[in-house]
Write a protein that holds these residues in place. Structure first.
Motif, PDB file in Angstrom:
ATOM      1  N   MET A   1       0.841  -1.179  -0.008  1.00 33.82           N
ATOM      2  CA  MET A   1       0.051   0.137   0.045  1.00 33.82           C
ATOM      3  C   MET A   1       0.819   1.083   0.001  1.00 33.82           C
ATOM      4  N   GLY A   2       2.153   1.061  -0.007  1.00 30.56           N
ATOM      5  CA  GLY A   2       3.008   2.161  -0.093  1.00 30.56           C
ATOM      6  C   GLY A   2       3.651   2.857  -1.292  1.00 30.56           C
ATOM      7  N   SER A   3       4.585   3.293  -1.357  1.00 31.44           N
ATOM      8  CA  SER A   3       5.103   3.943  -2.815  1.00 31.44           C
ATOM      9  C   SER A   3       6.339   3.448  -3.253  1.00 31.44           C
ATOM     10  N   ASN A 129       2.051  -6.437   7.937  1.00 30.87           N
ATOM     11  CA  ASN A 129       0.393  -6.097   8.355  1.00 30.87           C
ATOM     12  C   ASN A 129       0.421  -5.951   9.701  1.00 30.87           C
ATOM     13  N   THR A 130       1.260  -5.077  10.277  1.00 26.09           N
ATOM     14  CA  THR A 130       1.316  -4.801  11.762  1.00 26.09           C
ATOM     15  C   THR A 130       1.396  -3.265  12.034  1.00 26.09           C
ATOM     16  N   LYS A 131       0.083  -2.862  12.276  1.00 29.04           N
ATOM     17  CA  LYS A 131       0.160  -1.273  12.258  1.00 29.04           C
ATOM     18  C   LYS A 131       0.458  -0.692  13.564  1.00 29.04           C
ATOM     19  N   ILE A 132       1.421   0.188  13.631  1.00 36.30           N
ATOM     20  CA  ILE A 132       1.920   0.841  14.771  1.00 36.30           C
ATOM     21  C   ILE A 132       0.852   1.957  14.939  1.00 36.30           C
ATOM     22  N   VAL A 133       0.402   1.987  16.137  1.00 36.36           N
ATOM     23  CA  VAL A 133      -0.527   3.275  16.434  1.00 36.36           C
ATOM     24  C   VAL A 133       0.041   4.198  17.413  1.00 36.36           C
ATOM     25  N   SER A 160       9.682   5.338   9.062  1.00 40.21           N
ATOM     26  CA  SER A 160       9.981   5.552   7.628  1.00 40.21           C
ATOM     27  C   SER A 160       8.626   5.318   7.245  1.00 40.21           C
ATOM     28  N   SER A 161       7.729   5.765   7.389  1.00 39.29           N
ATOM     29  CA  SER A 161       6.381   5.272   7.213  1.00 39.29           C
ATOM     30  C   SER A 161       5.704   5.838   5.691  1.00 39.29           C
ATOM     31  N   GLY A 162       6.743   6.429   4.982  1.00 44.85           N
ATOM     32  CA  GLY A 162       5.950   7.067   3.611  1.00 44.85           C
ATOM     33  C   GLY A 162       4.972   7.999   3.900  1.00 44.85           C
ATOM     34  N   ALA A 163       3.990   7.854   3.098  1.00 43.78           N
ATOM     35  CA  ALA A 163       2.777   8.828   2.883  1.00 43.78           C
ATOM     36  C   ALA A 163       1.959   8.913   4.524  1.00 43.78           C
ATOM     37  N   TRP A 164       2.385   8.165   5.301  1.00 40.77           N
ATOM     38  CA  TRP A 164       1.948   8.071   6.758  1.00 40.77           C
ATOM     39  C   TRP A 164       2.704   8.895   7.746  1.00 40.77           C
ATOM     40  N   LEU A 165       3.810   9.430   7.235  1.00 44.86           N
ATOM     41  CA  LEU A 165       4.773   9.981   8.177  1.00 44.86           C
ATOM     42  C   LEU A 165       4.213  10.992   9.013  1.00 44.86           C
ATOM     43  N   VAL A 182      -0.180   8.109 -10.677  1.00 44.46           N
ATOM     44  CA  VAL A 182      -0.750   6.819 -11.728  1.00 44.46           C
ATOM     45  C   VAL A 182       0.187   6.605 -12.601  1.00 44.46           C
ATOM     46  N   LEU A 183       0.645   5.532 -12.630  1.00 43.03           N
ATOM     47  CA  LEU A 183       1.505   4.631 -13.684  1.00 43.03           C
ATOM     48  C   LEU A 183       0.788   3.690 -14.735  1.00 43.03           C
ATOM     49  N   PHE A 184       1.111   3.958 -15.950  1.00 38.67           N
ATOM     50  CA  PHE A 184       0.366   3.309 -16.919  1.00 38.67           C
ATOM     51  C   PHE A 184       1.692   2.557 -17.666  1.00 38.67           C
ATOM     52  N   CYS A 273      -0.258   5.192  -7.043  1.00 40.83           N
ATOM     53  CA  CYS A 273       0.761   5.064  -6.220  1.00 40.83           C
ATOM     54  C   CYS A 273       0.744   6.688  -5.496  1.00 40.83           C
ATOM     55  N   MET A 274       1.737   6.849  -4.498  1.00 38.50           N
ATOM     56  CA  MET A 274       1.557   8.343  -4.009  1.00 38.50           C
ATOM     57  C   MET A 274       2.904   8.873  -3.744  1.00 38.50           C
ATOM     58  N   TYR A 275       3.264  10.142  -4.137  1.00 39.11           N
ATOM     59  CA  TYR A 275       4.437  10.809  -3.822  1.00 39.11           C
ATOM     60  C   TYR A 275       4.170  11.439  -2.428  1.00 39.11           C
ATOM     61  N   THR A 276       5.058  11.698  -1.591  1.00 38.81           N
ATOM     62  CA  THR A 276       5.220  12.450  -0.113  1.00 38.81           C
ATOM     63  C   THR A 276       6.106  13.477  -0.543  1.00 38.81           C
ATOM     64  N   SER A 298      12.606   9.760   5.141  1.00 39.23           N
ATOM     65  CA  SER A 298      11.786   9.725   4.243  1.00 39.23           C
ATOM     66  C   SER A 298      12.620  10.072   2.685  1.00 39.23           C
ATOM     67  N   PRO A 299      12.813   9.117   1.894  1.00 38.46           N
ATOM     68  CA  PRO A 299      13.243   9.378   0.648  1.00 38.46           C
ATOM     69  C   PRO A 299      12.272   9.541  -0.240  1.00 38.46           C
ATOM     70  N   CYS A 300      11.759  10.761  -0.185  1.00 35.55           N
ATOM     71  CA  CYS A 300      10.404  11.233  -0.776  1.00 35.55           C
ATOM     72  C   CYS A 300      10.411  12.046  -1.819  1.00 35.55           C
ATOM     73  N   SER A 301       9.486  12.804  -2.081  1.00 37.18           N
ATOM     74  CA  SER A 301       9.297  14.022  -3.165  1.00 37.18           C
ATOM     75  C   SER A 301       9.639  13.085  -4.606  1.00 37.18           C
ATOM     76  N   GLY A 304      13.202   9.110  -4.559  1.00 34.27           N
ATOM     77  CA  GLY A 304      13.949   8.464  -3.572  1.00 34.27           C
ATOM     78  C   GLY A 304      14.412   7.080  -3.779  1.00 34.27           C
ATOM     79  N   PHE A 305      13.605   6.210  -4.589  1.00 31.38           N
ATOM     80  CA  PHE A 305      13.922   4.996  -4.535  1.00 31.38           C
ATOM     81  C   PHE A 305      15.380   4.460  -4.655  1.00 31.38           C
ATOM     82  N   LYS A 306      15.990   5.259  -5.904  1.00 27.69           N
ATOM     83  CA  LYS A 306      17.370   5.050  -6.265  1.00 27.69           C
ATOM     84  C   LYS A 306      18.527   5.324  -4.895  1.00 27.69           C
ATOM     85  N   PHE A 307      17.943   6.055  -3.875  1.00 26.45           N
ATOM     86  CA  PHE A 307      18.766   6.303  -2.802  1.00 26.45           C
ATOM     87  C   PHE A 307      18.700   5.361  -1.874  1.00 26.45           C
TER      88      PHE A 307
HETATM   89  C1  LIG Z   1       4.622   6.480  -9.036  1.00 29.07           C
HETATM   90  C2  LIG Z   1       6.199   6.537  -8.150  1.00 29.07           C
HETATM   91  C3  LIG Z   1       7.281   6.458  -9.216  1.00 29.07           C
HETATM   92  C4  LIG Z   1       8.497   6.733  -8.404  1.00 29.07           C
HETATM   93  N1  LIG Z   1       9.522   6.636  -9.375  1.00 29.07           N
HETATM   94  C5  LIG Z   1      10.828   6.632  -9.018  1.00 29.07           C
HETATM   95  C6  LIG Z   1      11.780   6.641  -9.653  1.00 29.07           C
HETATM   96  O1  LIG Z   1      11.674   6.229 -10.797  1.00 29.07           O
HETATM   97  N2  LIG Z   1      12.926   6.585  -9.141  1.00 29.07           N
HETATM   98  C7  LIG Z   1      13.067   6.959  -7.834  1.00 29.07           C
HETATM   99  O2  LIG Z   1      14.358   7.113  -7.204  1.00 29.07           O
HETATM  100  N3  LIG Z   1      12.028   7.169  -6.962  1.00 29.07           N
HETATM  101  C8  LIG Z   1      10.916   7.007  -7.485  1.00 29.07           C
HETATM  102  N4  LIG Z   1       9.741   6.999  -6.782  1.00 29.07           N
HETATM  103  C9  LIG Z   1      10.115   7.670  -5.382  1.00 29.07           C
HETATM  104  C10 LIG Z   1      10.320   6.363  -4.569  1.00 29.07           C
HETATM  105  O3  LIG Z   1       9.955   5.181  -5.079  1.00 29.07           O
HETATM  106  C11 LIG Z   1       9.733   6.591  -3.250  1.00 29.07           C
HETATM  107  O4  LIG Z   1       9.592   7.795  -2.563  1.00 29.07           O
HETATM  108  C12 LIG Z   1       9.953   5.572  -1.946  1.00 29.07           C
HETATM  109  O5  LIG Z   1      10.148   4.109  -2.488  1.00 29.07           O
HETATM  110  C13 LIG Z   1       9.316   5.750  -0.874  1.00 29.07           C
HETATM  111  O6  LIG Z   1       9.847   4.626   0.045  1.00 29.07           O
HETATM  112  P1  LIG Z   1       9.400   4.838   1.626  1.00 29.07           P
HETATM  113  O7  LIG Z   1       9.995   3.448   2.346  1.00 29.07           O
HETATM  114  O8  LIG Z   1       9.670   6.169   2.287  1.00 29.07           O
HETATM  115  O9  LIG Z   1       7.781   4.854   1.621  1.00 29.07           O
HETATM  116  P2  LIG Z   1       6.965   3.396   1.342  1.00 29.07           P
HETATM  117  O10 LIG Z   1       7.281   2.628   0.185  1.00 29.07           O
HETATM  118  O11 LIG Z   1       5.492   4.084   1.224  1.00 29.07           O
HETATM  119  O12 LIG Z   1       6.915   2.602   2.587  1.00 29.07           O
HETATM  120  C14 LIG Z   1       6.352   2.963   3.946  1.00 29.07           C
HETATM  121  C15 LIG Z   1       5.843   1.864   4.673  1.00 29.07           C
HETATM  122  O13 LIG Z   1       5.365   2.124   5.935  1.00 29.07           O
HETATM  123  C16 LIG Z   1       4.048   1.523   6.150  1.00 29.07           C
HETATM  124  N5  LIG Z   1       3.539   2.166   7.210  1.00 29.07           N
HETATM  125  C17 LIG Z   1       2.676   3.310   7.140  1.00 29.07           C
HETATM  126  N6  LIG Z   1       2.329   3.799   8.527  1.00 29.07           N
HETATM  127  C18 LIG Z   1       2.752   2.519   9.116  1.00 29.07           C
HETATM  128  C19 LIG Z   1       2.207   2.190  10.660  1.00 29.07           C
HETATM  129  N7  LIG Z   1       1.725   3.122  11.287  1.00 29.07           N
HETATM  130  N8  LIG Z   1       2.668   1.057  10.977  1.00 29.07           N
HETATM  131  C20 LIG Z   1       3.335   0.171  10.294  1.00 29.07           C
HETATM  132  N9  LIG Z   1       3.718   0.349   8.915  1.00 29.07           N
HETATM  133  C21 LIG Z   1       3.328   1.643   8.471  1.00 29.07           C
HETATM  134  C22 LIG Z   1       3.411   1.458   4.917  1.00 29.07           C
HETATM  135  O14 LIG Z   1       2.432   0.499   4.656  1.00 29.07           O
HETATM  136  C23 LIG Z   1       4.476   1.364   3.844  1.00 29.07           C
HETATM  137  O15 LIG Z   1       4.926  -0.063   3.585  1.00 29.07           O
HETATM  138  C24 LIG Z   1       8.504   6.854  -7.289  1.00 29.07           C
HETATM  139  C25 LIG Z   1       7.449   7.000  -6.303  1.00 29.07           C
HETATM  140  C26 LIG Z   1       6.054   6.712  -6.936  1.00 29.07           C
HETATM  141  C27 LIG Z   1       4.862   6.756  -6.192  1.00 29.07           C
END
Ligand SMILES: Cc1cc2nc3c(=O)[nH]c(=O)nc-3n(C[C@H](O)[C@H](O)[C@H](O)COP(=O)(O)OP(=O)(O)OC[C@H]3O[C@@H](n4cnc5c(N)ncnc54)[C@H](O)[C@@H]3O)c2cc1C
Length: 337
Positions: A1-3, A129-133, A160-165, A182-184, A273-276, A298-301, A304-307
């Motif tokens: 459900m993340g990014s 599937n263990t949500k931290i509250v 490092s909870s991505g969009a739920w930060l 949205v990716l196509f 998907c979601m960008y944070t 947060s490797p966000c915006s 961040g995946f490449k990092f």
């Molecule tokens: C469509 C799209 C394309 C992208 N393309 C690129 C690209 O080409 N190159 C690049 O470098 N980057 C790209 N990015 C960016 C990069 O992929 C993301 O920024 C990065 O992977 C986010 O990682 P994250 O770990 O911060 O977040 P996430 O992957 O979202 O992980 C966060 C996790 O925390 C969990 N979580 C949240 N809240 C709780 C809680 N309360 N308790 C327990 N777990 C929790 C979530 O379920 C999730 O699994 C892209 C992003 C998107 C959306």
């Protein structure tokens, strides 16, 4: 459900987003190749990465500047050179292409699996599937409360909870903007061989000042394409992942079709998907301002995946040695408060 899903992610080295990212990227490449050797699974593929934009644009200047500073290999191509080299591209006459020879693709699902497998082999206790509250920090350590009421104790907490930060850091009131993306995937209708990774690079097109689309070669599931940013604000709990909005595919197609006319106009698949985003599009890599045993990552915006491997290493170093060889000032929490 993340990014971090979507079959392929872009990696590139000459970085228009800022030259401070390049040393981190150099380390990321090393770590991705190490992980690939260790697992024997293909995790990264160098195809080259082409950025096409108006000649003299900030994005092209940024790439050239970082390539010059860090000796990254690039090639500069005119519209006719791009058309000649890859028959599938149709740039405008006032455009220029910069090919980053280290550009390529990462395969996120395989990379995540490799990391999970290795961490498990090294003793990690993985809970899905263990949500931290709730979380707490005391002078002696940290504790987490799960949705089911279990309590987990530790020395250090890494959030490092991505969009739920923001949900886990309500006290900080961070100015984060969660954006629907949205990716196509499209099938070629002509020249399908040229869309294969052996024959064409990743490519991104700046169609208006600061607005881009990006396209990846066909790794077997079709040609992936998306608009970078330009999505609307969503809440991670409420985002509709199943339904497309009327204009999402149409808009991408109308931008992409003049530049890459050999792709079918109807997509074969999509993913939501979601960008944070932070306001300055930098990451967050810092200790919580009030708790020195809580690290916020947060490797966000949207870039961040490449990092991810270098950030993993930074996290390790911050916790174990309290040192880091990279300049982390651009990623401080203080700048957002
Ligand atoms: C469509 C799209 C394309 C992208 N393309 C690129 C690209 O080409 N190159 C690049 O470098 N980057 C790209 N990015 C960016 C990069 O992929 C993301 O920024 C990065 O992977 C986010 O990682 P994250 O770990 O911060 O977040 P996430 O992957 O979202 O992980 C966060 C996790 O925390 C969990 N979580 C949240 N809240 C709780 C809680 N309360 N308790 C327990 N777990 C929790 C979530 O379920 C999730 O699994 C892209 C992003 C998107 C959306």
């Amino acid at each position: 459900m993340g990014s971090s899903h979507g079959k392929a992610r872009v990696i590139r080295k000459s970085y228009s987003e800022g030259i401070h990212f390049v040393p981190m990227l150099e380390r990321s490449y090393e770590l991705f190749f190490d992980l690939q050797d260790l697992t024997g699974s293909e995790l990264i593929k160098i195809t080259g990465g082409l950025t096409v934009a108006k000649k003299g644009s900030d994005v092209l200047d940024g790439i050239k500047n970082s390539a010059k500073t860090y000796n990254c290999e690039i090639e500069i191509l005119s519209p006719s050179e791009m058309k000649y080299r890859w028959k599938i591209f149709n740039p405008d006459q006032d455009m220029e292409g910069v090919l980053d020879l280290m550009g390529g693709a990462l395969f996120p699902e395989r990379i995540i699996k490799a990391n999970l497998d290795i961490s498990k082999d090294h003793g990690a206790d993985l809970r899905f599937n263990t949500k931290i509250v709730k979380w707490r920090s005391t002078g002696n350590g940290v504790s987490l409360e799960t949705e089911k009421g279990d309590i987990i104790y530790g020395d250090t907490l890494i959030i490092s909870s991505g969009a739920w930060l923001s949900t886990l850091l309500e006290d900080l009131n961070l100015p984060l903007f969660v954006e629907r993306q949205v990716l196509f995937w499209f099938n070629p209708i002509k020249n399908s061989k040229i869309f294969l990774p052996e024959n064409s690079p990743n490519h991104s097109w700046e169609y208006e000042d600061g607005r881009t689309i990006y396209v990846q070669p066909n790794f077997g599931q079709g040609v992936k394409a998306a608009i970078h940013h330009d999505g609307y604000e969503v809440h991670p709990e409420k985002i509709n992942r199943n339904r497309l909005n009327v204009n999402e595919e149409k808009k991408l197609r109308s931008i992409m079709n003049p530049y890459i006319p050999d792709l079918d106009i109807d997509s074969i698949d999509h993913a939501v998907c979601m960008y944070t985003n932070t306001p300055d599009r930098e990451f967050i890599i810092d200790f919580h301002p009030n708790y020195k045993n809580v690290l916020v990552i947060s490797p966000c915006s949207g870039h961040g995946f490449k990092f991810s491997p270098v950030i993993g290493e930074i996290v390790f170093n911050l916790i174990i040695t309290n040192k880091c060889e990279f300049n982390l000032n651009p990623f401080s929490i203080e700048r957002l408060l």
